[in-house]
Scaffold this active site. Structure first.
Site, PDB file in Angstrom:
ATOM      1  N   HIS A   1       0.831  -1.202   0.000  1.00 45.55           N
ATOM      2  CA  HIS A   1       0.000   0.000   0.000  1.00 45.55           C
ATOM      3  C   HIS A   1       0.869   1.257   0.000  1.00 45.55           C
ATOM      4  O   HIS A   1       0.606   2.200  -0.763  1.00 45.55           O
ATOM      5  CB  HIS A   1      -0.919   0.007   1.223  1.00 45.55           C
ATOM      6  CG  HIS A   1      -1.681   1.287   1.398  1.00 45.55           C
ATOM      7  ND1 HIS A   1      -2.904   1.521   0.801  1.00 45.55           N
ATOM      8  CD2 HIS A   1      -1.392   2.414   2.105  1.00 45.55           C
ATOM      9  CE1 HIS A   1      -3.331   2.732   1.121  1.00 45.55           C
ATOM     10  NE2 HIS A   1      -2.426   3.294   1.921  1.00 45.55           N
ATOM     11  N   GLU A   2       1.888   1.288   0.849  1.00 46.69           N
ATOM     12  CA  GLU A   2       2.748   2.472   0.909  1.00 46.69           C
ATOM     13  C   GLU A   2       3.521   2.666  -0.390  1.00 46.69           C
ATOM     14  O   GLU A   2       3.733   3.800  -0.830  1.00 46.69           O
ATOM     15  CB  GLU A   2       3.704   2.382   2.106  1.00 46.69           C
ATOM     16  CG  GLU A   2       3.008   2.333   3.462  1.00 46.69           C
ATOM     17  CD  GLU A   2       2.004   3.466   3.680  1.00 46.69           C
ATOM     18  OE1 GLU A   2       2.159   4.545   3.069  1.00 46.69           O
ATOM     19  OE2 GLU A   2       1.044   3.262   4.443  1.00 46.69           O
TER      20      GLU A   2
END
Length: 232
Positions: free
Chosen positions: A100-101
Site C-alpha cells: 500500500h505504501e
C-alpha cells in the site's frame, strides 16, 4: 450558545464512537493477519522493494521507523517508512501495508492528480486546522452582540471546510494506493489466495478509518454552517 455546542458535542461523540470501533476492528484484523505467514517467505521490506523495482522506481528508499501503524510514504525525501513489525515480519498484514505504501510512491512517480492536489492542500490545511476551531468559537460567542461575529464564524467555517476538503481528497488517494497494491500482489502471484484475501480485508478496514474521518468532518462542517444560517 449552550444549545449550539450541545449539537457539536453529540456529533463529536458519535464520530468518536464510530472511529473507536473502526480503529479497534482494524487493529484486530492486523493482529489476525499477522499470524498468516507468507509462503513466499518475504518480509514487508522485501515486498516493498520488489514492488518499487517492478514499477521502475529506483530513487525511493525503504526504511524502518518506530511504532505500530506508523507506516507512510514521504514524498519530500522519497522514503517508504515501514513500522518495525511491517518492515521485518513475513505475513499477510505486513505485505498489505508495505505494498500500500509503495502504491503512494507509484502515485507520486506517475503524477497521480489526487495525490498532487492533496500535497498542494497540506500547507494550507496545517494552518487552517489549528486556527479554525478558535475562530469558530470566537464567532459564535460574538454573534449575539455584534455583526462581526457572523463574519468571524463564516471565516472559521471556510477554514474548517479546507480540512474537510482535505479529508475527502485523501479518500481517492488511499483507495487508489490499495488498489495498486492488491493488483500488483495478484498479478505477480506474490500471495496465495488466502493471503491475498487477508491483505485485501486488512486494507479495506484501513481505508474505512479515512472514510469515517471524512464523514465526521463533513457532518461537523454542516452543523457549523447551520448555526451560521440560523443566526444571520
Amino acid at each position: 450558545m449552550g444549545g449550539d455546542w450541545m449539537g457539536y458535542y453529540l456529533i463529536g461523540g458519535l464520530v468518536m464512537l464510530v472511529s473507536m470501533y473502526v480503529s479497534n476492528k482494524l487493529k484486530s484484523k492486523f493482529r489476525h493477519y499477522s499470524k498468516l505467514k507468507l509462503q513466499n517467505g518475504m518480509s514487508g521490506a522485501e515486498i516493498a522493494q520488489q514492488m518499487l523495482d517492478d514499477n521502475g522506481i529506483h530513487d525511493v528508499k525503504v526504511i524502518s521507523v518506530a511504532g505500530q501503524l506508523t507506516d507512510h510514504y514521504n514524498p519530500r525525501d522519497k522514503t517508504i517508512n515501514l513500522s518495525e513489525p511491517v518492515y521485518s515480519q513475513r505475513n499477510a498484514a505486513a505485505a498489505a501495508v508495505a505494498a500500500h505504501e509503495v502504491g503512494h510512491a507509484v502515485q507520486h512517480a506517475t503524477a497521480y492528480n489526487w495525490l498532487g492536489m492533496r500535497s498542494t492542500l497540506v500547507p494550507v490545511v496545517s494552518v487552517a486546522s489549528k486556527l479554525s476551531q478558535w475562530v469558530i468559537i470566537g464567532g459564535i460567542a460574538l454573534m449575539a452582540t455584534t455583526a462581526f461575529g457572523n463574519w468571524l464564524l463564516l471565516i472559521g467555517i471556510i477554514m474548517y471546510g479546507m480540512g474537510t476538503l482535505f479529508a475527502f481528497v485523501t479518500l481517492p488517494v488511499e483507495y487508489d494506493a490499495s488498489k495498486r497494491a492488491l493488483a500488483w500482489l495478484e498479478n505477480n502471484r506474490m500471495l496465495t489466495r488466502e493471503e491475498h484475501e487477508g491483505a485485501e480485508d486488512a486494507l479495506k478496514w484501513a481505508a474505512r478509518t479515512y472514510l469515517v474521518a471524512a464523514i465526521g468532518s463533513l457532518a461537523t462542517l454542516l452543523y457549523f454552517l447551520s448555526i451560521f444560517l440560523r443566526r444571520r
